[in-house]
Write an enzyme that holds these catalytic residues in place. Sequence first.
Site, PDB file in Angstrom:
ATOM      1  N   ILE A 136       0.858  -1.181   0.000  1.00 54.14           N
ATOM      2  CA  ILE A 136       0.000   0.000   0.000  1.00 54.14           C
ATOM      3  C   ILE A 136       0.895   1.232   0.000  1.00 54.14           C
ATOM      4  O   ILE A 136       1.786   1.356   0.822  1.00 54.14           O
ATOM      5  CB  ILE A 136      -0.921   0.017   1.236  1.00 54.14           C
ATOM      6  CG1 ILE A 136      -1.676  -1.310   1.378  1.00 54.14           C
ATOM      7  CG2 ILE A 136      -1.867   1.198   1.195  1.00 54.14           C
ATOM      8  CD1 ILE A 136      -2.610  -1.629   0.258  1.00 54.14           C
ATOM      9  N   CYS A 137       0.657   2.133  -0.947  1.00 56.36           N
ATOM     10  CA  CYS A 137       1.502   3.322  -1.116  1.00 56.36           C
ATOM     11  C   CYS A 137       0.745   4.580  -0.698  1.00 56.36           C
ATOM     12  O   CYS A 137       0.367   5.393  -1.526  1.00 56.36           O
ATOM     13  CB  CYS A 137       1.922   3.460  -2.574  1.00 56.36           C
ATOM     14  SG  CYS A 137       2.790   2.038  -3.200  1.00 56.36           S
ATOM     15  N   LEU A 138       0.509   4.713   0.557  1.00 61.09           N
ATOM     16  CA  LEU A 138      -0.129   5.926   1.078  1.00 61.09           C
ATOM     17  C   LEU A 138       0.814   6.558   2.076  1.00 61.09           C
ATOM     18  O   LEU A 138       1.290   5.908   2.996  1.00 61.09           O
ATOM     19  CB  LEU A 138      -1.442   5.600   1.781  1.00 61.09           C
ATOM     20  CG  LEU A 138      -2.613   5.241   0.912  1.00 61.09           C
ATOM     21  CD1 LEU A 138      -3.820   4.887   1.784  1.00 61.09           C
ATOM     22  CD2 LEU A 138      -2.978   6.382   0.000  1.00 61.09           C
TER      23      LEU A 138
END
EC number: 2.3.2.34
Length: 120
Positions: A115-117
Amino acid sequence: MLTLASKLKRDDGLKGSRTSTTASDSTRRVSVRDRLLVKEVAELEANLPCTCKVHFPDPNKLHCFQLTVTPDEGYYQGGKFQFETEVPDAYNMVPPKVRCLTRIWHPNITETGEICLRIF
């Protein structure tokens, strides 16, 4: 469901009856992470929408769990998406690691499921 909660209650009961500290106390201590997770998992299960289900492969390890999301509207309607969450020992100072187990195209999920947050 929360078997760790019963362990915490038992450990709290032992604190009151102890008169001296022994070497086995270190094995009975429960981490801050686990104390926080007992409360947060109970809150999560109470407030989780009907389109989401949480699964604990090992009920004694609240820091590793899977979340299944089945959206009932939007672009991903009808899909079934699984996420794996691992909460580190330094939790509350370090965020949990979430990985998408279902292959999906989404701008915030890499091909390997990371997850790229960035939350600032």
